[in-house]
Design a protein around this motif. Sequence first.
Motif, PDB file in Angstrom:
ATOM      1  N   TYR A 200      50.878  43.980  75.453  1.00 28.54           N
ATOM      2  CA  TYR A 200      49.706  43.444  76.145  1.00 28.54           C
ATOM      3  C   TYR A 200      48.991  44.594  76.861  1.00 28.54           C
ATOM      4  O   TYR A 200      49.630  45.439  77.493  1.00 28.54           O
ATOM      5  CB  TYR A 200      50.114  42.374  77.152  1.00 28.54           C
ATOM      6  N   HIS A 201      47.664  44.602  76.768  1.00 25.85           N
ATOM      7  CA  HIS A 201      46.871  45.684  77.355  1.00 25.85           C
ATOM      8  C   HIS A 201      45.658  45.093  78.075  1.00 25.85           C
ATOM      9  O   HIS A 201      45.008  44.179  77.558  1.00 25.85           O
ATOM     10  CB  HIS A 201      46.389  46.652  76.273  1.00 25.85           C
ATOM     11  N   GLU A 202      45.364  45.648  79.271  1.00 23.80           N
ATOM     12  CA  GLU A 202      44.179  45.204  80.003  1.00 23.80           C
ATOM     13  C   GLU A 202      42.917  45.659  79.259  1.00 23.80           C
ATOM     14  O   GLU A 202      42.851  46.785  78.769  1.00 23.80           O
ATOM     15  CB  GLU A 202      44.186  45.770  81.415  1.00 23.80           C
ATOM     16  N   ASN A 203      41.946  44.772  79.183  1.00 21.64           N
ATOM     17  CA  ASN A 203      40.662  45.134  78.574  1.00 21.64           C
ATOM     18  C   ASN A 203      39.566  44.240  79.136  1.00 21.64           C
ATOM     19  O   ASN A 203      39.827  43.363  79.974  1.00 21.64           O
ATOM     20  CB  ASN A 203      40.716  45.059  77.045  1.00 21.64           C
ATOM     21  N   LYS A 204      38.333  44.488  78.725  1.00 25.29           N
ATOM     22  CA  LYS A 204      37.195  43.669  79.143  1.00 25.29           C
ATOM     23  C   LYS A 204      36.494  43.158  77.894  1.00 25.29           C
ATOM     24  O   LYS A 204      36.243  43.921  76.952  1.00 25.29           O
ATOM     25  CB  LYS A 204      36.237  44.489  80.002  1.00 25.29           C
ATOM     26  N   VAL A 205      36.214  41.852  77.884  1.00 26.89           N
ATOM     27  CA  VAL A 205      35.581  41.248  76.710  1.00 26.89           C
ATOM     28  C   VAL A 205      34.536  40.235  77.169  1.00 26.89           C
ATOM     29  O   VAL A 205      34.604  39.709  78.279  1.00 26.89           O
ATOM     30  CB  VAL A 205      36.618  40.524  75.810  1.00 26.89           C
ATOM     31  N   PRO A 206      33.555  39.922  76.295  1.00 27.02           N
ATOM     32  CA  PRO A 206      32.604  38.856  76.617  1.00 27.02           C
ATOM     33  C   PRO A 206      33.330  37.527  76.805  1.00 27.02           C
ATOM     34  O   PRO A 206      34.401  37.293  76.232  1.00 27.02           O
ATOM     35  CB  PRO A 206      31.697  38.819  75.379  1.00 27.02           C
ATOM     36  N   GLU A 207      32.729  36.676  77.573  1.00 25.57           N
ATOM     37  CA  GLU A 207      33.346  35.396  77.919  1.00 25.57           C
ATOM     38  C   GLU A 207      33.685  34.568  76.678  1.00 25.57           C
ATOM     39  O   GLU A 207      34.735  33.914  76.613  1.00 25.57           O
ATOM     40  CB  GLU A 207      32.396  34.628  78.838  1.00 25.57           C
TER      41      GLU A 207
END
Length: 488
Positions: A200-207
């Motif tokens: 598991y890795h932290e990331n940012k994605v669109p809602e």
Amino acid sequence: MTGKESRNNYEKARKIDLLKKTAITSLIGIGLTFNVAYANEDASLETVYHVYVDGEHIGTIDNKEPITSYIDEQIAAKEKENDAYSYAAKQDISYVPERVFHPNTKNKEVLQTLEDELTLEVEAYQMKIGDNAVGSFKDKATAEQALRQYKAKYVDEEVLEQLEQLSSEEQDNENDSNKKDLQVGDSATLDVTLSKEVTYHENKVPEDKVLTADEGEEVLEKGALEDKVHEVQEGEVLGSIASKYNLDMAQLLELNPSIEEDTVLQIGQELHVTAYAPFVNVIVKKEEVVEEEIAYEKEVQESEDMYKGDSKVTQEGADGTKEVHYSLELVNGQVKEKEVLSEKVTKEPVKEIVVKGTKVVPSRGSGDMAWPAVGGYISSDMGSRWGSYHKGIDIAGPSNRAILAADNGTVVSAGYTNGGYGNKIVINHNNGYQTTYAHLASISVSVGQTVTKGSEIGVMGDTGRSTGIHLHFEVHKNGELVNPEDLL
């Protein structure tokens, strides 16, 4: 030394000391002047910040606070609108400080640029299986729940929970205890593992890219597209192969540049296709105890005291039972390995004994019928014909016209009959079967005569209601009409 010399030496020393003091005083003065100048210069420098968005310089500001406040306000407003997620700026915003004499800042322009470019995305956790990204979830717990639901397709959730709570040593002890307590119908799950590592890795994605646990389970179940080789089978064409793998013709041709749409495929030819394969396999190791049947054996004994074709069961067969302890490895619910650890017979099977007769007498048929003509072919089958029901088969085109008894038996009828059969012979085979031979040109047997299988009984003809020279052949069993083709 004379007095004059002493006075001269004194004057020289005084002059040297005076020069030293003058030099020191000058140096101190110069130092003070430099420090004052430097202090004045430092006081005139101002700090500015160069603002970068994803590595691109968008301008210079003299205060970071309006920028950071604006970003915080946007995040707070978004989280108030949807408190299910935590948000952050999609872009990487960085500040590089610099001390300058004459700052040239553009606070408003930088803030406006940031307002135009700023995008907020969900702070998420991406699940990766091996090198494949499955998807992103709002938090690690949701991602783990999706994986747990996927595992639960192949093993009970309660069992999963128990295994996750036990340490390795406790699990070994629990497994040993479960194995000892297994009864018929029981099973014990010893281990549940995955074929690939999950991270598991932290990331940012669109809602709209954030998966729920249920959606994550569906993605895991569907799998990922992988290259596969399809071997062409008889009757397959490019279109049917493309449909089988949910490809269109263009995609299939792109995967196979050596073929064209009108290429004739050869059986065994290999084509590249893509097909969905699981992201990861759920491997379950378990043991179970089941009761299985032991099929009874059948023994056939011959008796000269019984007619050939007759048989009787002198001992009924009965299946036995046994308890079997298996070790199993299941991959995605399918048994891949199965090993018998132990088995115990709980009921011995009983052999079935059948006695068959071997005694043959000329007047009794064996039930194994012979072709009633010398060669020829079936010109008309039994069944509906010309608005009526044809009760037997017609045989025509023999190499000679001799008519032969299909089996041993006794002649019960021989002669001309009305009703369309013409010259007809009926033989009772004394085993439940009776055969009829019709449209004969001549008859060479008489009523009461015993005939043997294959012996000549007449000549093929076209007497009675007939459309040509042929044999009409009927078979009855226990008074019921049967199809001769099933016996010949």
